[in-house]
Design an enzyme around this catalytic site. Structure first.
Site, PDB file in Angstrom:
ATOM      1  N   LYS A  60      -2.831  31.223   0.123  1.00 55.56           N
ATOM      2  CA  LYS A  60      -2.988  31.340   1.579  1.00 55.56           C
ATOM      3  C   LYS A  60      -1.729  31.960   2.165  1.00 55.56           C
ATOM      4  O   LYS A  60      -0.623  31.498   1.886  1.00 55.56           O
ATOM      5  CB  LYS A  60      -3.233  29.956   2.186  1.00 55.56           C
ATOM      6  CG  LYS A  60      -3.572  30.020   3.671  1.00 55.56           C
ATOM      7  CD  LYS A  60      -3.900  28.651   4.225  1.00 55.56           C
ATOM      8  CE  LYS A  60      -2.681  27.863   4.640  1.00 55.56           C
ATOM      9  NZ  LYS A  60      -1.925  28.443   5.748  1.00 55.56           N
ATOM     10  N   THR A  61      -1.935  33.004   2.959  1.00 57.74           N
ATOM     11  CA  THR A  61      -0.790  33.703   3.541  1.00 57.74           C
ATOM     12  C   THR A  61      -0.821  33.604   5.064  1.00 57.74           C
ATOM     13  O   THR A  61      -1.873  33.390   5.677  1.00 57.74           O
ATOM     14  CB  THR A  61      -0.833  35.196   3.142  1.00 57.74           C
ATOM     15  OG1 THR A  61      -2.095  35.751   3.539  1.00 57.74           O
ATOM     16  CG2 THR A  61      -0.668  35.372   1.659  1.00 57.74           C
ATOM     17  N   ASP A  91      -4.562  33.195   6.672  1.00 52.21           N
ATOM     18  CA  ASP A  91      -4.807  32.104   7.633  1.00 52.21           C
ATOM     19  C   ASP A  91      -4.480  32.604   9.053  1.00 52.21           C
ATOM     20  O   ASP A  91      -3.566  32.107   9.700  1.00 52.21           O
ATOM     21  CB  ASP A  91      -3.932  30.907   7.228  1.00 52.21           C
ATOM     22  CG  ASP A  91      -4.207  29.677   8.046  1.00 52.21           C
ATOM     23  OD1 ASP A  91      -5.183  29.670   8.810  1.00 52.21           O
ATOM     24  OD2 ASP A  91      -3.430  28.713   7.905  1.00 52.21           O
ATOM     25  N   LYS A  93      -6.325  32.525  11.802  1.00 50.96           N
ATOM     26  CA  LYS A  93      -6.882  31.734  12.914  1.00 50.96           C
ATOM     27  C   LYS A  93      -7.278  32.618  14.088  1.00 50.96           C
ATOM     28  O   LYS A  93      -6.822  32.462  15.213  1.00 50.96           O
ATOM     29  CB  LYS A  93      -5.925  30.624  13.350  1.00 50.96           C
ATOM     30  CG  LYS A  93      -5.674  29.598  12.249  1.00 50.96           C
ATOM     31  CD  LYS A  93      -4.936  28.372  12.727  1.00 50.96           C
ATOM     32  CE  LYS A  93      -4.718  27.358  11.637  1.00 50.96           C
ATOM     33  NZ  LYS A  93      -3.762  27.728  10.592  1.00 50.96           N
ATOM     34  N   ALA A  95      -9.364  33.985  17.160  1.00 48.83           N
ATOM     35  CA  ALA A  95     -10.005  33.178  18.210  1.00 48.83           C
ATOM     36  C   ALA A  95     -10.546  34.036  19.348  1.00 48.83           C
ATOM     37  O   ALA A  95     -11.106  33.510  20.298  1.00 48.83           O
ATOM     38  CB  ALA A  95      -9.009  32.160  18.765  1.00 48.83           C
ATOM     39  N   ASP A  96     -10.389  35.354  19.256  1.00 50.73           N
ATOM     40  CA  ASP A  96     -10.781  36.212  20.381  1.00 50.73           C
ATOM     41  C   ASP A  96     -12.282  36.536  20.316  1.00 50.73           C
ATOM     42  O   ASP A  96     -12.988  36.078  19.423  1.00 50.73           O
ATOM     43  CB  ASP A  96      -9.912  37.483  20.358  1.00 50.73           C
ATOM     44  CG  ASP A  96      -9.625  37.987  21.767  1.00 50.73           C
ATOM     45  OD1 ASP A  96     -10.562  37.996  22.598  1.00 50.73           O
ATOM     46  OD2 ASP A  96      -8.481  38.382  22.036  1.00 50.73           O
ATOM     47  N   ILE A  97     -12.746  37.346  21.255  1.00 53.18           N
ATOM     48  CA  ILE A  97     -14.152  37.755  21.244  1.00 53.18           C
ATOM     49  C   ILE A  97     -14.410  38.614  20.004  1.00 53.18           C
ATOM     50  O   ILE A  97     -13.471  39.137  19.394  1.00 53.18           O
ATOM     51  CB  ILE A  97     -14.513  38.525  22.538  1.00 53.18           C
ATOM     52  CG1 ILE A  97     -13.628  39.772  22.697  1.00 53.18           C
ATOM     53  CG2 ILE A  97     -14.386  37.608  23.745  1.00 53.18           C
ATOM     54  CD1 ILE A  97     -14.061  40.700  23.826  1.00 53.18           C
ATOM     55  N   GLY A  98     -15.708  38.746  19.649  1.00 53.13           N
ATOM     56  CA  GLY A  98     -16.083  39.421  18.398  1.00 53.13           C
ATOM     57  C   GLY A  98     -15.442  40.784  18.200  1.00 53.13           C
ATOM     58  O   GLY A  98     -14.859  41.061  17.153  1.00 53.13           O
ATOM     59  N   TYR A 220      -0.204  13.897   6.479  1.00 56.06           N
ATOM     60  CA  TYR A 220      -0.581  14.164   5.091  1.00 56.06           C
ATOM     61  C   TYR A 220      -1.448  13.067   4.493  1.00 56.06           C
ATOM     62  O   TYR A 220      -1.241  11.877   4.738  1.00 56.06           O
ATOM     63  CB  TYR A 220       0.670  14.312   4.215  1.00 56.06           C
ATOM     64  CG  TYR A 220       1.456  15.573   4.510  1.00 56.06           C
ATOM     65  CD1 TYR A 220       0.914  16.825   4.242  1.00 56.06           C
ATOM     66  CD2 TYR A 220       2.729  15.495   5.056  1.00 56.06           C
ATOM     67  CE1 TYR A 220       1.634  17.977   4.522  1.00 56.06           C
ATOM     68  CE2 TYR A 220       3.459  16.646   5.324  1.00 56.06           C
ATOM     69  CZ  TYR A 220       2.902  17.891   5.052  1.00 56.06           C
ATOM     70  OH  TYR A 220       3.610  19.031   5.327  1.00 56.06           O
TER      71      TYR A 220
END
Ligand code: 6AU
Length: 265
Positions: A60-61, A91, A93, A95-98, A220
């Site tokens: 994961k970067t 990673d 994340k 979150a904006d419109i398509g 954790y």
């Protein structure tokens, strides 16, 4: 053990190539560990990959954390990860419109050209999944979206009702690989597995052999317990890359994750 014995319905469902690829890698390497490679210099990342690569199934970067990033060095890094039989998971994340998320898959980092998986929030609605998938399609690649259904951080706003809505809106979308769940709390993972059903993945950050509170509100839980509760992949960052011997630690997490998958089957 074979993927179909470990994952049953997740293996049997007519699922995306990335889902199957992940399950096969886990069985080949006997590890359901995703390394959160949160290092900030390319040399450090190469070093970590070399030490830990044999014991992990995914890398994961956070590509935008790297201080000396350049396109060619990154290409070489991704090539090395590929040689080590790994999925590459940015990673981001989203979150904006398509349509903007689709563009953000390109840009300087050109995430669509090297990632197998990315994270997204569903806060803007389900078109974000279509946007991300169409970016991969343009690069002639297959990829999977992990949606944030829960988080591991203290005080986060992803309550039960939000989790339910994320799952209802996305569960049957073939572009969705699975969900991020809260690895620090077995009860939350169990609840999430019930809601998600058997066909999609649950990957859990907030995992460390030393359970309890981490830095700045991180929490954790235990690697073995998380998988028994319904997680399919433990995402481990500082538990590996900040330990004295990252290779030994990664091996320990890999063994615990594999044992839990076998015991759960
Ligand atoms: O093991 P750590 O605490 O050193 O690192 C955890 C990694 C970090 C976070 O960006 C990520 O997991 N993460 C996520 C992800 C994967 O989306 C969600 C979350 O709720 N908590 C979390 O820590 O790279």
């Amino acid at each position: 053990m074979e993927p179909k014995q470990i994952w049953k319905r997740r293996w049997a469902s007519d699922s995306s190539p990335i889902l199957k690829k992940y399950m096969e890698v886990v069985c080949r390497k006997k590890s359901a560990v995703c390394l959160a490679a949160d290092r900030y210099k390319m040399n450090d990342l190469f070093q970590l990959l070399k030490e830990v690569g044999p014991y992990i199934a995914a890398l994961k970067t956070h590509v935008d954390l790297i201080l000396d990033w350049d396109k060619d060095t990154w290409k070489a890094f991704c090539h090395e990860a590929g040689e080590l039989d790994l999925l590459i998971f940015e990673d981001r994340k989203f979150a904006d419109i398509g349509k903007i998320s689709k563009k953000q898959m390109g840009g300087i980092y050109d995430i669509q050209s090297w990632s197998d998986l990315v994270t997204a929030h569903l806060i803007s609605g389900p078109d974000i999944i279509t946007g991300i998938q169409s970016a991969w399609k343009e690069s002639a690649r297959a990829g999977g979206v992990l949606l944030l259904a829960q988080m591991s951080s203290r005080g986060n706003l992803l309550n039960d009702q939000y989790t339910d809505q994320v799952i209802q809106l996305s569960k049957h979308h073939e572009g969705v690989f699975g969900y991020i769940g809260n690895g620090s709390d077995v009860e939350e993972i169990k609840k999430l597995r019930q809601k998600v059903g058997e066909e999609k993945m649950i990957w859990t950050p907030g995992i460390n052999i030393s359970t309890g509170d981490g830095e700045m509100g991180q929490r954790y839980g235990d690697p073995y317990d998380a998988i028994i509760a319904g997680s399919d992949c433990i995402i481990v960052g500082s538990g590996i890359h900040q330990s004295e011997n990252p290779a030994d630690s990664a091996k320990t997490y890999a063994e615990k994750s594999w044992q839990a998958l076998v015991d759960r089957a």
